[in-house]
Design a protein around this motif. Structure first.
Motif, PDB file in Angstrom:
ATOM      1  N   GLY A  71      -0.903  13.740   0.143  1.00  0.00           N
ATOM      2  CA  GLY A  71      -1.222  12.327  -0.061  1.00  0.00           C
ATOM      3  C   GLY A  71      -1.324  11.570   1.245  1.00  0.00           C
ATOM      4  N   LYS A 103       2.314   1.588  -3.589  1.00  0.00           N
ATOM      5  CA  LYS A 103       1.265   2.046  -4.504  1.00  0.00           C
ATOM      6  C   LYS A 103       0.994   3.537  -4.311  1.00  0.00           C
ATOM      7  CE  LYS A 103      -3.555   1.353  -5.724  1.00  0.00           C
ATOM      8  NZ  LYS A 103      -4.819   0.763  -5.351  1.00  0.00           N
ATOM      9  N   MET A 104       0.939   3.965  -3.073  1.00  0.00           N
ATOM     10  CA  MET A 104       0.683   5.361  -2.772  1.00  0.00           C
ATOM     11  C   MET A 104       1.805   6.257  -3.303  1.00  0.00           C
ATOM     12  SD  MET A 104      -0.083   6.889   0.947  1.00  0.00           S
ATOM     13  CE  MET A 104       0.147   8.608   1.274  1.00  0.00           C
ATOM     14  N   ASP A 123       7.794   7.538  -6.167  1.00  0.00           N
ATOM     15  CA  ASP A 123       8.244   6.176  -5.896  1.00  0.00           C
ATOM     16  C   ASP A 123       9.755   6.078  -5.682  1.00  0.00           C
ATOM     17  OD1 ASP A 123       7.811   6.930  -8.592  1.00  0.00           O
ATOM     18  OD2 ASP A 123       8.174   4.884  -9.265  1.00  0.00           O
ATOM     19  N   ALA A 149       3.791   5.619  -5.800  1.00  0.00           N
ATOM     20  CA  ALA A 149       3.689   5.629  -7.256  1.00  0.00           C
ATOM     21  C   ALA A 149       2.595   6.589  -7.714  1.00  0.00           C
ATOM     22  CB  ALA A 149       3.429   4.220  -7.779  1.00  0.00           C
ATOM     23  N   GLU A 150       1.461   6.591  -7.020  1.00  0.00           N
ATOM     24  CA  GLU A 150       0.354   7.488  -7.377  1.00  0.00           C
ATOM     25  C   GLU A 150       0.735   8.950  -7.202  1.00  0.00           C
ATOM     26  OE1 GLU A 150      -2.825   6.116  -4.887  1.00  0.00           O
ATOM     27  OE2 GLU A 150      -3.255   4.395  -6.167  1.00  0.00           O
ATOM     28  N   MET A 151       1.655   9.236  -6.272  1.00  0.00           N
ATOM     29  CA  MET A 151       2.102  10.610  -6.030  1.00  0.00           C
ATOM     30  C   MET A 151       3.333  10.952  -6.884  1.00  0.00           C
ATOM     31  SD  MET A 151       1.703  11.170  -1.917  1.00  0.00           S
ATOM     32  CE  MET A 151       2.827   9.861  -1.435  1.00  0.00           C
ATOM     33  N   SER A 152       3.762  10.020  -7.747  1.00  0.00           N
ATOM     34  CA  SER A 152       4.980  10.173  -8.551  1.00  0.00           C
ATOM     35  C   SER A 152       6.203  10.418  -7.665  1.00  0.00           C
ATOM     36  CB  SER A 152       4.825  11.314  -9.563  1.00  0.00           C
ATOM     37  OG  SER A 152       3.772  11.042 -10.439  1.00  0.00           O
ATOM     38  N   SER A 168       0.829  -1.209   0.000  1.00  0.00           N
ATOM     39  CA  SER A 168       0.000   0.000   0.000  1.00  0.00           C
ATOM     40  C   SER A 168       0.864   1.259   0.000  1.00  0.00           C
ATOM     41  CB  SER A 168      -0.958  -0.004   1.186  1.00  0.00           C
ATOM     42  OG  SER A 168      -0.247  -0.123   2.400  1.00  0.00           O
ATOM     43  N   ARG A 211       2.994  17.670  -2.103  1.00  0.00           N
ATOM     44  CA  ARG A 211       2.307  16.508  -2.676  1.00  0.00           C
ATOM     45  C   ARG A 211       2.379  15.321  -1.707  1.00  0.00           C
ATOM     46  NH1 ARG A 211       5.289  14.517  -7.353  1.00  0.00           N
ATOM     47  NH2 ARG A 211       5.209  16.681  -7.980  1.00  0.00           N
ATOM     48  N   SER A 254      -4.521  12.566   3.012  1.00  0.00           N
ATOM     49  CA  SER A 254      -5.656  11.935   2.342  1.00  0.00           C
ATOM     50  C   SER A 254      -5.761  10.458   2.708  1.00  0.00           C
ATOM     51  CB  SER A 254      -5.496  12.099   0.834  1.00  0.00           C
ATOM     52  OG  SER A 254      -6.503  11.422   0.150  1.00  0.00           O
TER      53      SER A 254
END
Length: 104
Positions: free
Chosen positions: A80, A31-32, A39, A34-37, A28, A76, A83
């Motif tokens: 994230g 993945k998080m 990684d 990666a979603e926030m660019s 998790s 960012r 959130s």
């Protein structure tokens, strides 16, 4: 064996450091990121001791500054984390900085 046993006796070699040695960032968290660019932070967060999304709430702005993140990348990251964790528990308890602290 008591209820507060953390399981170190079940790890070959025993001890808390042996128990932590095999732990990695959770899926998790990866993945998080990666979603926030973001990684590329994975190895640094892992070295810091982050394992779960909840642990990301303990990362401090000074860590991100030390790793060379820009102001926008830091914003960012914290947005994230807020959130994902939610503000229900109170952001002050999780060590979040106010946005004004991110403008250095």
């Amino acid at each position: 064996r008591g209820d507060d046993d953390i399981g170190c006796d079940r790890v070959p070699g025993g001890g808390a450091s042996a128990a932590m040695a095999g732990k990695k960032l959770g899926e998790s968290v990866l993945k998080m990121l990666a979603e926030m660019s973001l990684d590329t932070l994975a190895p640094k967060l892992e070295a810091l001791g982050v394992r779960t999304v909840q642990d990301l709430g303990l990362v401090d702005d000074a860590d991100l500054v030390r790793w060379g993140l820009s102001t926008i990348e830091r914003r960012r990251f914290f947005a994230g984390v807020r959130s994902a964790i939610g503000d229900a528990g109170g952001s002050a308890e999780l060590g979040f900085l106010p946005p004004s602290a991110l403008t250095q």
